[in-house]
Motif scaffolding. Structure first.
Motif, PDB file in Angstrom:
ATOM      1  N   GLU A 213       0.821  -1.209   0.000  1.00 28.00           N
ATOM      2  CA  GLU A 213       0.000   0.000   0.000  1.00 28.00           C
ATOM      3  C   GLU A 213       0.857   1.262   0.000  1.00 28.00           C
ATOM      4  O   GLU A 213       0.525   2.246  -0.662  1.00 28.00           O
ATOM      5  CB  GLU A 213      -0.934  -0.005   1.211  1.00 28.00           C
ATOM      6  CG  GLU A 213      -2.019  -1.066   1.136  1.00 28.00           C
ATOM      7  CD  GLU A 213      -2.908  -1.054   2.360  1.00 28.00           C
ATOM      8  OE1 GLU A 213      -2.546  -0.390   3.355  1.00 28.00           O
ATOM      9  OE2 GLU A 213      -3.972  -1.707   2.340  1.00 28.00           O
TER      10      GLU A 213
ATOM     11  N   ARG B 163      -4.198   6.932   1.850  1.00 27.68           N
ATOM     12  CA  ARG B 163      -3.990   6.514   3.230  1.00 27.68           C
ATOM     13  C   ARG B 163      -4.013   4.981   3.269  1.00 27.68           C
ATOM     14  O   ARG B 163      -4.815   4.350   2.574  1.00 27.68           O
ATOM     15  CB  ARG B 163      -5.092   7.045   4.159  1.00 27.68           C
ATOM     16  CG  ARG B 163      -5.195   8.565   4.208  1.00 27.68           C
ATOM     17  CD  ARG B 163      -3.982   9.194   4.860  1.00 27.68           C
ATOM     18  NE  ARG B 163      -4.130  10.625   4.960  1.00 27.68           N
ATOM     19  CZ  ARG B 163      -3.758  11.490   4.027  1.00 27.68           C
ATOM     20  NH1 ARG B 163      -3.203  11.046   2.912  1.00 27.68           N
ATOM     21  NH2 ARG B 163      -3.917  12.784   4.193  1.00 27.68           N
TER      22      ARG B 163
ATOM     23  N   GLU C 245      -4.632   1.302   4.997  1.00 27.32           N
ATOM     24  CA  GLU C 245      -5.761   0.784   5.778  1.00 27.32           C
ATOM     25  C   GLU C 245      -5.342   0.548   7.221  1.00 27.32           C
ATOM     26  O   GLU C 245      -4.296  -0.018   7.491  1.00 27.32           O
ATOM     27  CB  GLU C 245      -6.266  -0.520   5.156  1.00 27.32           C
ATOM     28  CG  GLU C 245      -7.472  -1.115   5.873  1.00 27.32           C
ATOM     29  CD  GLU C 245      -7.919  -2.428   5.251  1.00 27.32           C
ATOM     30  OE1 GLU C 245      -8.805  -3.086   5.812  1.00 27.32           O
ATOM     31  OE2 GLU C 245      -7.349  -2.791   4.187  1.00 27.32           O
ATOM     32  N   GLU C 246      -6.172   1.012   8.144  1.00 27.08           N
ATOM     33  CA  GLU C 246      -5.959   0.762   9.564  1.00 27.08           C
ATOM     34  C   GLU C 246      -7.009  -0.230  10.053  1.00 27.08           C
ATOM     35  O   GLU C 246      -8.128  -0.259   9.562  1.00 27.08           O
ATOM     36  CB  GLU C 246      -6.070   2.067  10.365  1.00 27.08           C
ATOM     37  CG  GLU C 246      -5.037   3.114   9.975  1.00 27.08           C
ATOM     38  CD  GLU C 246      -5.182   4.389  10.802  1.00 27.08           C
ATOM     39  OE1 GLU C 246      -5.900   4.338  11.825  1.00 27.08           O
ATOM     40  OE2 GLU C 246      -4.606   5.416  10.418  1.00 27.08           O
ATOM     41  N   ASN C 247      -6.603  -1.064  11.019  1.00 25.28           N
ATOM     42  CA  ASN C 247      -7.538  -2.024  11.594  1.00 25.28           C
ATOM     43  C   ASN C 247      -7.705  -1.765  13.085  1.00 25.28           C
ATOM     44  O   ASN C 247      -7.151  -0.806  13.625  1.00 25.28           O
ATOM     45  CB  ASN C 247      -7.059  -3.462  11.350  1.00 25.28           C
ATOM     46  CG  ASN C 247      -5.612  -3.668  11.772  1.00 25.28           C
ATOM     47  OD1 ASN C 247      -5.241  -3.304  12.890  1.00 25.28           O
ATOM     48  ND2 ASN C 247      -4.796  -4.246  10.911  1.00 25.28           N
TER      49      ASN C 247
ATOM     50  N   ASN D 185      -0.218  -1.881  13.161  1.00 27.78           N
ATOM     51  CA  ASN D 185      -1.292  -0.877  13.116  1.00 27.78           C
ATOM     52  C   ASN D 185      -0.787   0.480  13.581  1.00 27.78           C
ATOM     53  O   ASN D 185      -1.199   1.521  13.047  1.00 27.78           O
ATOM     54  CB  ASN D 185      -2.458  -1.340  13.977  1.00 27.78           C
ATOM     55  CG  ASN D 185      -3.701  -0.492  13.774  1.00 27.78           C
ATOM     56  OD1 ASN D 185      -4.146  -0.287  12.651  1.00 27.78           O
ATOM     57  ND2 ASN D 185      -4.253   0.016  14.850  1.00 27.78           N
TER      58      ASN D 185
ATOM     59  N   ASN E 131      -0.081   7.318   8.198  1.00 26.28           N
ATOM     60  CA  ASN E 131      -1.208   8.149   7.774  1.00 26.28           C
ATOM     61  C   ASN E 131      -1.102   9.555   8.330  1.00 26.28           C
ATOM     62  O   ASN E 131      -1.436  10.534   7.645  1.00 26.28           O
ATOM     63  CB  ASN E 131      -2.522   7.502   8.223  1.00 26.28           C
ATOM     64  CG  ASN E 131      -2.874   6.276   7.403  1.00 26.28           C
ATOM     65  OD1 ASN E 131      -2.383   6.108   6.283  1.00 26.28           O
ATOM     66  ND2 ASN E 131      -3.701   5.408   7.938  1.00 26.28           N
TER      67      ASN E 131
END
Length: 451
Positions: A188, A200, A202-204, A211, A218
């Motif tokens: 990414e 941006r 991906e955040e989980n 994370n 980001n």
């Protein structure tokens, strides 16, 4: 070496080291157990020999030998001797002096003796009988136990190699599963670039390190995007706003120099260029203010702000410095001390710019501020009693350098409402314009209320 391979290698080394330690412990424990067991068997041989030869007086020696060979299992390379007071072998027919007198005397002194002689194990006991005092020594080679240990060692080596291979493969699989989000994150990140500053990762919902890296990335991208937008905005505004006055100055200078003119013509040309230079100065001032405002927005820190104290401060400032009246009223059902999450300096700039604009276009008439609460939001309505804004111009009032102040005989660079909107947007709020039927303007600022 890749992180996946390093994790697999370290995990395999740790696991196999522990496995090796466990196997060694088992091997040596089993070896000592077999050794102790064989010593016990030799001890039993000596006790049985004593009972047979020393206490069975009425049985002949040949008969005792027959009983011994028939009912006692012979050990590998077994040697048994019975020595009398003079350290001579007796009774069992093996008269060879197998052990030295020193060893026999040592058994006599200690009562019992156990030791290892090469691959043989030796047990000796001191036995008192009515026929005299005797020393019985027995030795044998524990070949059976040695064979068992050899087989056990081969099995352990095979198990160690097999488990090591399995651990290595499993650790690589586990490492790959663990690092899969990191690999996804890396793929990414490659998509980010100057042409894709809004990207941006991906955040989980996991609270792991990957994370946290994604959140930090980001956040960095947000700051870079703001800086990139700042640069592009500054360059675009500068090229757009400065081109016209520079062109006019150059044209006036060229026309003035194209032929000889009288003094009045030169004065008019210089006055025109001075006017354009003043416009450039105002534009440059606005650009610098805009750049400074953008930097302040990027670096601003938000904190809880008491809205009533803030509005009172603004009201007092306009009264003492400009002798202008700002009337503040609150909805009856509103909290007595409403709070918003904002930056104290920037929110004052935004509201002051709106109030300044209201005074400017209403010829310094009273400005009313009404505060109301709707669910979890606070609405600040700033009302003036000026001529209002035509529908055709309402879409442009929040653009930088847009102003109609000169048409009304006022000064301004067209930056006030633009800065106010940027600040409100930063605070995740909203600013809107409405025109009441009776005239004037109402600027409504919506901010999130802190519970």
């Amino acid at each position: 070496m890749k992180i996946k391979d390093r994790i697999a290698l370290y995990f395999t080394l740790i696991s196999t080291s522990m496995l090796f330690a466990v196997l060694c412990t088992v091997y040596f424990t089993f070896m000592k157990f077999l050794e102790a067991d064989f010593f016990e068997r030799l001890t039993d041989r000596t006790m049985v020999t004593a009972k047979l030869y020393l206490e069975a007086d009425e049985i002949s020696r040949d008969a005792l030998n027959t009983v011994r060979h028939k009912y006692l299992q012979k050990l590998n390379s077994e040697v048994i001797r019975i020595y009398d007071e003079k350290n001579r072998a007796t009774f069992i027919g093996d008269t060879a002096q197998y052990w030295t007198p020193a060893t026999i005397d040592q058994v006599r002194r200690k009562g019992r003796l156990k030791y290892t002689d090469g691959q043989r194990q030796v047990v000796g006991i001191y036995y008192k009988d009515n026929q005299g005092d005797f020393v019985i020594l027995a030795s044998a080679n524990d070949q059976g136990s040695q064979n068992k240990l050899d087989k056990l060692l081969k099995i352990m080596i095979f198990i160690f190699i097999l488990i090591s291979i399995v651990i290595l493969l499993l650790s690589r699989w586990v490492a790959q599963k663990m690092l899969k989000p990191l690999q996804k994150f890396m793929l990414e990140v490659k998509q980010a670039g100057a042409q894709n500053m809004g990207f941006r990762v991906e955040e989980n919902n996991n609270k792991d390190e990957i994370n946290l890296i994604a959140q930090s990335f980001n956040h960095l991208m947000e700051e870079l995007e703001q800086a990139f937008i700042l640069q592009k905005t500054f360059v675009a505004n500068a090229s757009h706003e400065l081109r016209t006055p520079v062109t006019r100055i150059m044209m006036n200078a060229e026309l003035s120099l194209s032929k000889n003119r009288d003094q009045a013509a030169y004065q008019n040309a210089i006055a025109s260029m001075l006017e354009d230079a003043e416009k450039m100065e105002h534009t440059i001032t606005g650009l610098v203010a805009l750049a400074k405002m953008d930097l302040d927005l990027i670096n601003s820190k938000l904190s809880p702000i008491k809205l009533d104290d803030l509005l009172s401060k603004i009201q007092t400032g306009w009264k003492t410095q400009k002798d202008l009246d700002v009337k503040i009223t609150y909805e009856k059902s509103i909290d007595p001390k409403p709070e918003v999450l904002a930056n104290d300096t920037l929110i004052q700039i935004a509201l002051n710019n709106i109030i300044s604009n209201a005074f400017k276009f209403s010829n310094n008439q009273e400005v009313n501020i009404f505060v109301e609460s709707i669910k979890n939001q606070l609405l600040i309505h700033v009302t003036d009693y000026g001529p209002g804004i035509s529908p055709a111009n309402q879409a442009d009032i929040f653009k930088p350098f847009y102003t109609r102040a000169q048409e009304k005989g006022h000064s301004g660079e067209g930056m006030g409402l633009y800065m106010a909107k940027k600040i409100i947007d930063l605070l995740k709020g909203e600013i809107t314009l409405s025109i009441p039927e009776k005239g004037g303007c109402i600027f409504s600022v919506k901010l999130r209320k802190l519970s």
